[in-house]
Design an enzyme around this catalytic site. Structure first.
Site, PDB file in Angstrom:
ATOM      1  N   LEU A 204      -1.921  -8.390   0.521  1.00  0.00           N
ATOM      2  CA  LEU A 204      -2.826  -8.679  -0.730  1.00  0.00           C
ATOM      3  C   LEU A 204      -2.491  -7.506  -1.479  1.00  0.00           C
ATOM      4  CD1 LEU A 204      -6.306  -9.305   0.873  1.00  0.00           C
ATOM      5  CD2 LEU A 204      -4.941 -11.186  -0.152  1.00  0.00           C
ATOM      6  N   HIS A 205      -2.118  -7.958  -2.876  1.00  0.00           N
ATOM      7  CA  HIS A 205      -2.186  -6.864  -3.891  1.00  0.00           C
ATOM      8  C   HIS A 205      -2.415  -7.151  -5.241  1.00  0.00           C
ATOM      9  CE1 HIS A 205       2.103  -8.439  -4.212  1.00  0.00           C
ATOM     10  NE2 HIS A 205       2.130  -7.776  -5.305  1.00  0.00           N
ATOM     11  N   ARG A 206      -2.590  -8.600  -5.454  1.00  0.00           N
ATOM     12  CA  ARG A 206      -2.677  -8.873  -6.813  1.00  0.00           C
ATOM     13  C   ARG A 206      -4.129  -8.282  -7.297  1.00  0.00           C
ATOM     14  NH1 ARG A 206       1.623  -9.973  -8.357  1.00  0.00           N
ATOM     15  NH2 ARG A 206       2.977 -11.187  -6.844  1.00  0.00           N
TER      16      ARG A 206
END
Ligand code: UD1
Ligand code: UDP
Length: 381
Positions: A204-206
Site C-alpha cells: 500500500l502506498h497510494r
C-alpha cells in the site's frame, strides 16, 4: 544520437533497466542516465541498481522528499543545466512520477524532444498525483510508447497524432521475464518462515489509502478478516511506514497476529514472494501488471485502475476499499486456480521495439532539413 534517460522512483528503476540493457546494443546512441534522487533509501533505490545491473547514474540530482511543488521545481532547476550541458537529441522519461513530468517539462522548454515510455494510461481520477503527471507528460511528448490498447485509445481521444503513438508492450514485464529464473532461486519464502500459498502479499502506498485515516481503517478491517486464514506479509513503503508511525501501528494492528510488517524488499525477493503467494493485495500500478504475468490473483484496493488490461486479460480484480467487498473477493480468488496471462506484446521484447523506433526516428530527423519552426532554433548550443 545523444539520449538522456531519467529515473527517480522505485518503479522507474525496474522500467529503465530493460531500456538501458537494450541501449547498450546500440553503439551509435550515447546514453546518459540521470537519477533525480526522488527515492534515495537503499531499499527504495540503490539495491535495484545492484540487482538489475543498472549502470551507475551519470548524474544524481539528489532532490529528496518534499511537497509536490517543491520537488517538481527542484528537479526542474537541477535538471535544466544538465540538459544544457549535454545538449541531447532527446530526453526519455518513464512512468508517471513527479520526476517524469518535471524532466519532460524542462526538455520541451529547451526544444528537446521528449520520449515517454508507458504513455497513455489513464485512471480518469485527477485526485491522483500520477494522473496529472501522465496527462502533462503525454501532452509534451514527441514519441509515446504504450503498454496496452486502452492507452492508444486514450491518447487518440486527447488528440495526440497517431503517428507519435507506438504500441510496443511493457518494459516492466521485460525486466520481469529477464529476472524470473534468478528470482526463483531466492530463499525469501523460507527465510521468512512462510509456506507457498499459505500467505498473501500486501503493498500500500497510494495517498488516497494511506494518508487518509478513514481509508486506512477500512482496509484494516478487511485485513483483520483475511489474516485469520492467511499470513499477510506487508513490505512497507516509506510513505506508509511514516503514516503508520504517526497513527501508532501497534494499536491499529493490535489484534492481527498474522500480519507481518517488513522492510521493502529487493526486486528478486519481492518477485519470488509474489510468485509463491496465494494472492496479492495492492494499490501499486506495476504490481497489477506483474501478478498478471506471474499468474497470481491480485486484488487492487482502489476505485479505479489505469491498467484495465490486467482485468480484461489478466488476474486482477478492482475491489475498492469496502471491507466486505474485499473479503468476499478474497475468498473467491483464493479458491479458484489462475494461470499466467500474457497481454498483447508483453513478451519480454518491448525495449527492443522501443529502441528500434527511437533509432529510426532519429535517423529520419537527422536527414530532415532544419528550420526555425522545427524548434532547433530554441536548442542550446
Ligand atoms: C512516488 C510516486 C508514485 C509511485 C511511488 C512508487 C509521485 C507523485 N509519486 O510516491 O507515483 O507509485 O513513488 O513507490 O511521484 N521516502 C523515504 N525514502 C525514500 C523515498 C521516500 O523515506 O527513499 C518517504 C518520504 O517521507 C516521502 C514519502 O516517502 O515524503 C513519499 O515519497 P514520494 O517520492 O514523494 O512519493 P511516493 O509516495 O514514494
Ligand atoms: N517492489 C519491490 N519491492 C517491494 C515492493 C515492490 O521490488 O517491496 C517492486 C515491484 O515488483 C514492482 C515495483 O516495485 O516492480 C512497483 O513499484 P511501486 O509499487 O512502488 O510503484 P507503482 O508501480 O505503484 O508506481
Amino acid at each position: 544520437m545523444k539520449l538522456i534517460s531519467v529515473c527517480g522512483a522505485r518503479p522507474n528503476f525496474i522500467k529503465i533497466a530493460a531500456l538501458l540493457r537494450e541501449l547498450a546494443d546500440y553503439p551509435e546512441i550515447e546514453s546518459i542516465l540521470v537519477h533525480t534522487g526522488q527515492h534515495y533509501d537503499t531499499a527504495m533505490s540503490h539495491q535495484f541498481f545492484d540487482e538489475l545491473n543498472i549502470p551507475e547514474p551519470d548524474v544524481n540530482l539528489e532532490v529528496g522528499s518534499c511537497s509536490h511543488a517543491v520537488q517538481t521545481a527542484r528537479i526542474m532547476e537541477r535538471f535544466e543545466p544538465i540538459v544544457l550541458q549535454h545538449a541531447p537529441d532527446a530526453v526519455l522519461v518513464v512512468g508517471d512520477v513527479n520526476s517524469t513530468m518535471a524532466c519532460a517539462l524542462v526538455a520541451v522548454k529547451l526544444g528537446i524532444p521528449v520520449i515517454h515510455v508507458e504513455a497513455g494510461l489513464r485512471s480518469f481520477d485527477r485526485d491522483m498525483p500520477e494522473e496529472i503527471n501522465r496527462v502533462v507528460t503525454d501532452a509534451l511528448s514527441d514519441l509515446l510508447f504504450v503498454t496496452e490498447r486502452s492507452a492508444v485509445e486514450n491518447l487518440e481521444g486527447e488528440g495526440v497524432s497517431p503517428a507519435k503513438i507506438h504500441f510496443v508492450g511493457n518494459v516492466m514485464i521485460d525486466t520481469l521475464r529477464a529476472h524470473q529464473q534468478l528470482a526463483d532461486r531466492s530463499d525469501v519464502v523460507a527465510r521468512l518462515e512462510l509456506h507457498p500459498r499459505d500467505y498473501v502479499v500486501l503493498t500500500l502506498h497510494r495517498p488516497s489509502n494511506v494518508d487518509d485515516p478513514a481509508a486506512l481503517a477500512r482496509l484494516c478491517a478487511a485485513l483483520r478478516e483475511i489474516q485469520r486464514s492467511h499470513t499477510v506479509v506487508f513490505p512497507t513503503h516509506p510513505r506508509t511506514r511514516a503514516n503508520l508511525q504517526r497513527r501508532a501501528a501497534s494499536t491499529l494492528f493490535a489484534d492481527m497476529p498474522r500480519l507481518r510488517l517488513i522492510e521493502p524488499l529487493g526486486y528478486l525477493e519481492f518477485i519470488k514472494l509474489m510468485r509463491d503467494s496465494a494472492a496479492v493485495l495492492t494499490d501499486s500500478g506495476g504490481i497489477q501488471e506483474e501478478t498478471t504475468v506471474l499468474g497470481v490473483p491480485c486484488l487492487t484496493l482502489r476505485e479505479n485502475t489505469e491498467r484495465p488490461v490486467t482485468i480484461s486479460e489478466g488476474t486482477n480484480r478492482l475491489v475498492g476499499t469496502d471491507p466486505r467487498h474485499i473479503v468476499a473477493n478474497f475468498r473467491e480468488i483464493v479458491s479458484q486456480p489462475t494461470q499466467p496471462r500474457t497481454p498483447e506484446y508483453w513478451d519480454g521484447h518491448a525495449a527492443q521495439r522501443i529502441v528500434r523506433v527511437i533509432a529510426d526516428w532519429h535517423r529520419l530527423r537527422s536527414r530532415a532539413p532544419l528550420t526555425c519552426e522545427s524548434g532547433v532554433a530554441a536548442r542550446p548550443a
